[in-house]
Design an enzyme around this catalytic site. Sequence first.
Site, PDB file in Angstrom:
ATOM      1  N   ASP A 106      31.359 -27.379 -28.467  1.00 28.30           N
ATOM      2  CA  ASP A 106      30.741 -28.499 -27.999  1.00 28.30           C
ATOM      3  C   ASP A 106      30.524 -28.605 -26.545  1.00 28.30           C
ATOM      4  O   ASP A 106      29.805 -29.675 -26.266  1.00 28.30           O
ATOM      5  CB  ASP A 106      31.551 -29.754 -28.617  1.00 28.30           C
ATOM      6  N   ARG A 157      27.783 -35.779 -39.667  1.00 27.10           N
ATOM      7  CA  ARG A 157      28.481 -34.651 -40.411  1.00 27.10           C
ATOM      8  C   ARG A 157      29.793 -35.263 -40.958  1.00 27.10           C
ATOM      9  O   ARG A 157      29.929 -34.707 -42.188  1.00 27.10           O
ATOM     10  CB  ARG A 157      29.042 -33.760 -39.347  1.00 27.10           C
ATOM     11  N   ASP A 176      24.866 -32.592 -36.878  1.00 31.56           N
ATOM     12  CA  ASP A 176      23.768 -31.829 -35.909  1.00 31.56           C
ATOM     13  C   ASP A 176      23.370 -30.421 -36.804  1.00 31.56           C
ATOM     14  O   ASP A 176      24.276 -29.992 -37.336  1.00 31.56           O
ATOM     15  CB  ASP A 176      24.669 -31.499 -34.524  1.00 31.56           C
ATOM     16  N   PRO A 204      28.565 -24.730 -43.976  1.00 32.74           N
ATOM     17  CA  PRO A 204      28.964 -24.727 -45.397  1.00 32.74           C
ATOM     18  C   PRO A 204      30.162 -25.859 -45.545  1.00 32.74           C
ATOM     19  O   PRO A 204      31.020 -25.883 -44.523  1.00 32.74           O
ATOM     20  CB  PRO A 204      29.486 -23.303 -45.687  1.00 32.74           C
TER      21      PRO A 204
HETATM   22  C1  LIG Z   1      32.888 -34.281 -36.782  1.00 30.30           C
HETATM   23  C2  LIG Z   1      33.513 -33.244 -36.072  1.00 30.30           C
HETATM   24  O1  LIG Z   1      34.907 -33.019 -35.974  1.00 30.30           O
HETATM   25  N1  LIG Z   1      32.761 -32.271 -35.549  1.00 30.30           N
HETATM   26  C3  LIG Z   1      33.334 -30.943 -34.982  1.00 30.30           C
HETATM   27  C4  LIG Z   1      33.907 -30.096 -36.035  1.00 30.30           C
HETATM   28  O2  LIG Z   1      32.786 -29.872 -37.087  1.00 30.30           O
HETATM   29  P1  LIG Z   1      33.281 -29.043 -38.337  1.00 30.30           P
HETATM   30  O3  LIG Z   1      34.612 -29.746 -38.798  1.00 30.30           O
HETATM   31  O4  LIG Z   1      31.913 -29.270 -39.523  1.00 30.30           O
HETATM   32  O5  LIG Z   1      33.380 -27.590 -37.967  1.00 30.30           O
HETATM   33  P2  LIG Z   1      34.379 -26.388 -38.528  1.00 30.30           P
HETATM   34  O6  LIG Z   1      35.593 -26.493 -37.588  1.00 30.30           O
HETATM   35  O7  LIG Z   1      34.478 -26.819 -39.953  1.00 30.30           O
HETATM   36  O8  LIG Z   1      33.515 -25.185 -38.342  1.00 30.30           O
HETATM   37  C5  LIG Z   1      34.155 -24.198 -37.900  1.00 30.30           C
HETATM   38  C6  LIG Z   1      33.322 -22.743 -38.404  1.00 30.30           C
HETATM   39  O9  LIG Z   1      33.702 -22.745 -39.835  1.00 30.30           O
HETATM   40  C7  LIG Z   1      32.773 -22.507 -40.740  1.00 30.30           C
HETATM   41  N2  LIG Z   1      33.062 -23.107 -41.789  1.00 30.30           N
HETATM   42  C8  LIG Z   1      33.448 -24.479 -41.813  1.00 30.30           C
HETATM   43  C9  LIG Z   1      33.983 -25.149 -42.842  1.00 30.30           C
HETATM   44  C10 LIG Z   1      33.770 -24.426 -44.174  1.00 30.30           C
HETATM   45  O10 LIG Z   1      34.058 -24.912 -45.382  1.00 30.30           O
HETATM   46  N3  LIG Z   1      33.321 -23.139 -44.323  1.00 30.30           N
HETATM   47  C11 LIG Z   1      33.009 -22.651 -43.024  1.00 30.30           C
HETATM   48  O11 LIG Z   1      32.477 -21.154 -43.191  1.00 30.30           O
HETATM   49  C12 LIG Z   1      31.623 -23.103 -39.915  1.00 30.30           C
HETATM   50  O12 LIG Z   1      30.325 -22.758 -40.259  1.00 30.30           O
HETATM   51  C13 LIG Z   1      31.833 -22.849 -38.255  1.00 30.30           C
HETATM   52  O13 LIG Z   1      31.292 -21.564 -38.012  1.00 30.30           O
HETATM   53  O14 LIG Z   1      34.253 -28.982 -35.497  1.00 30.30           O
HETATM   54  C14 LIG Z   1      33.309 -28.103 -34.815  1.00 30.30           C
HETATM   55  C15 LIG Z   1      33.891 -26.849 -34.102  1.00 30.30           C
HETATM   56  O15 LIG Z   1      34.737 -27.126 -33.301  1.00 30.30           O
HETATM   57  C16 LIG Z   1      32.743 -29.150 -33.680  1.00 30.30           C
HETATM   58  O16 LIG Z   1      31.409 -28.153 -33.158  1.00 30.30           O
HETATM   59  C17 LIG Z   1      31.999 -30.338 -34.134  1.00 30.30           C
HETATM   60  O17 LIG Z   1      31.925 -31.223 -33.120  1.00 30.30           O
HETATM   61  C1  LIG Z   2      28.474 -30.805 -33.789  1.00 27.94           C
HETATM   62  C2  LIG Z   2      28.918 -32.009 -33.021  1.00 27.94           C
HETATM   63  O1  LIG Z   2      28.970 -33.111 -34.004  1.00 27.94           O
HETATM   64  P1  LIG Z   2      28.924 -33.246 -35.706  1.00 27.94           P
HETATM   65  O2  LIG Z   2      29.876 -32.298 -36.283  1.00 27.94           O
HETATM   66  O3  LIG Z   2      29.348 -34.657 -35.601  1.00 27.94           O
HETATM   67  O4  LIG Z   2      27.600 -33.077 -35.877  1.00 27.94           O
HETATM   68  C3  LIG Z   2      29.281 -32.111 -31.982  1.00 27.94           C
HETATM   69  O5  LIG Z   2      30.057 -33.341 -31.616  1.00 27.94           O
HETATM   70  O6  LIG Z   2      29.239 -31.497 -31.020  1.00 27.94           O
END
Ligand SMILES: CC(=O)N[C@H]1[C@@H](OP(=O)(O)OP(=O)(O)OC[C@H]2O[C@@H](n3ccc(=O)[nH]c3=O)[C@H](O)[C@@H]2O)O[C@H](CO)[C@@H](O)[C@@H]1O
Ligand SMILES: C=C(OP(=O)(O)O)C(=O)O
EC number: 2.5.1.7
Length: 429
Positions: A307, A92, A116, A122
């Site tokens: 997580d 990711r 994952d 998005p």
């Molecule tokens: C590499 C990393 O640090 N991964 C973590 C990070 O993923 P990641 O950074 O991808 O997750 P986000 O905090 O961005 O996502 C949180 C929520 O916001 C939504 N969203 C996010 C971005 C965006 O542009 N638009 C949108 O709608 C997502 O679908 C989700 O429902 O935070 C997640 C939420 O704590 C964790 O599960 C992941 O382990």
């Molecule tokens: C969702 C996870 O990882 P990533 O955002 O790297 O896919 C996770 O660490 O649980």
Amino acid sequence: MKKMIIHGGQRLTGEVTIGGAKNSTVALIPAAILADTPVRFDMVPDILDVHNLMLILKSMNVHSTFEDGVLTIDPTEIVEAPLPSKAIKSLRASYYFMGSLLGRFQRATLSFPGGDNIGPRPIDQHIKAFKALGASVSERDNTVHITTGPAGLHGARIFLDVVSVGATINSILAAVKAEGTTVIENAAKEPEIIDIATFLNNMGAHVRGAGTDVIRIEGVSTLRAMNTHTIIPDRIEAGTYLSMAAAIGDGIVIKNVIPEHLESFTAKMIEMGVHLEIDEDSIFVPRSENLKPIQVKTMPFPGFATDLQQPLTPLLMCAKGSSVVIDTIYPKRIKHIAELRKMGANIRSENDMIVVDPSTHLVGSEVQAGEIRAGASLVIAGLMAQGTTVIDNADNILRGYDRIVQKLTALNADVSIQSAATLVEDGQD
Ligand SMILES: CC(=O)N[C@H]1[C@@H](OP(=O)(O)OP(=O)(O)OC[C@H]2O[C@@H](n3ccc(=O)[nH]c3=O)[C@H](O)[C@@H]2O)O[C@H](CO)[C@@H](O)[C@@H]1O
Ligand SMILES: C=C(OP(=O)(O)O)C(=O)O
């Protein structure tokens, strides 16, 4: 894809030391290319994500070495180059190269990230932030092209519509060398964001407010690493071992933790009746019995981490009654359910609500780790089960759990990986 083989039913005991946080590390490595000097990290977890990020660095002529938890990265000879899309898709966090390449070269081209499969993920908020900072963004053939005009990036006000870890960090990476002041509002507050800000600030950046929902950044023109950055402990790995220890332990000490990062998790364990002994940087989990069922709702930090909802599940199966889990961040994060049911667990999903009933007689089975934390819950269940559990797609576990076989073996578990995990081949698309 590798298999993890677990001969379960033995109680665990001893101590385990938690590694550096995956979710810091996978942002710190892309952040390193913003530096005008070599950088050095320690407490780096030995996980597949790190090795795949090193492949991505190599494609840009950024030399890195990784030994005994120390990772050195030399970005001083970096060149713009096409990035290996298989490696990009293997995790990711490759999306952090959007922010860091933008900060370094004022443009970035890369394919959409992988990671994952836990429901829709998005990146609209990342793109909104890049546009606010003055970039143009277009998408073609599953590739994102981000460019800026001759004036480059400029500071801006960025209001995130959803609280996003990735969008917060990517905004920081793009803004840290931009001209002027950037203010990120409704920022995520995860400890890993503070870790990234600390790394950048120690190199001369001006990032203030990380860990609160308003982050203010004054752009600087150069970043120079003067010392080694020690990565914070992985609170998700720690929570996984806490759950495991209460479910199948006869007394386990979990070392190298920041208990404040785990409060939402340990509060739930205490509510269940686990008598945790919490010290400054370690937690002792005694043998735990007569556990009470609980309700869990995942939230952005400091709430209960998404997580950790799956790693907690095997412990919920030990409670004397029905527990309920609601994942508000990823409501479809339920890849563990069908697999745990194969092992005899009483667990089901109803209207985005996971119901976990007492399930004390698990049997070893062949199951799939559909994603990292689903895999973690299967590891714990496999250790609890009588007989042999074979977890297919174990690479999904190895992408984020530092030296898991060695750590479990030291706790008296009988665990092995059928063969070495494969890396995505360098440069092969
Ligand atoms: C590499 C990393 O640090 N991964 C973590 C990070 O993923 P990641 O950074 O991808 O997750 P986000 O905090 O961005 O996502 C949180 C929520 O916001 C939504 N969203 C996010 C971005 C965006 O542009 N638009 C949108 O709608 C997502 O679908 C989700 O429902 O935070 C997640 C939420 O704590 C964790 O599960 C992941 O382990
Ligand atoms: C969702 C996870 O990882 P990533 O955002 O790297 O896919 C996770 O660490 O649980």
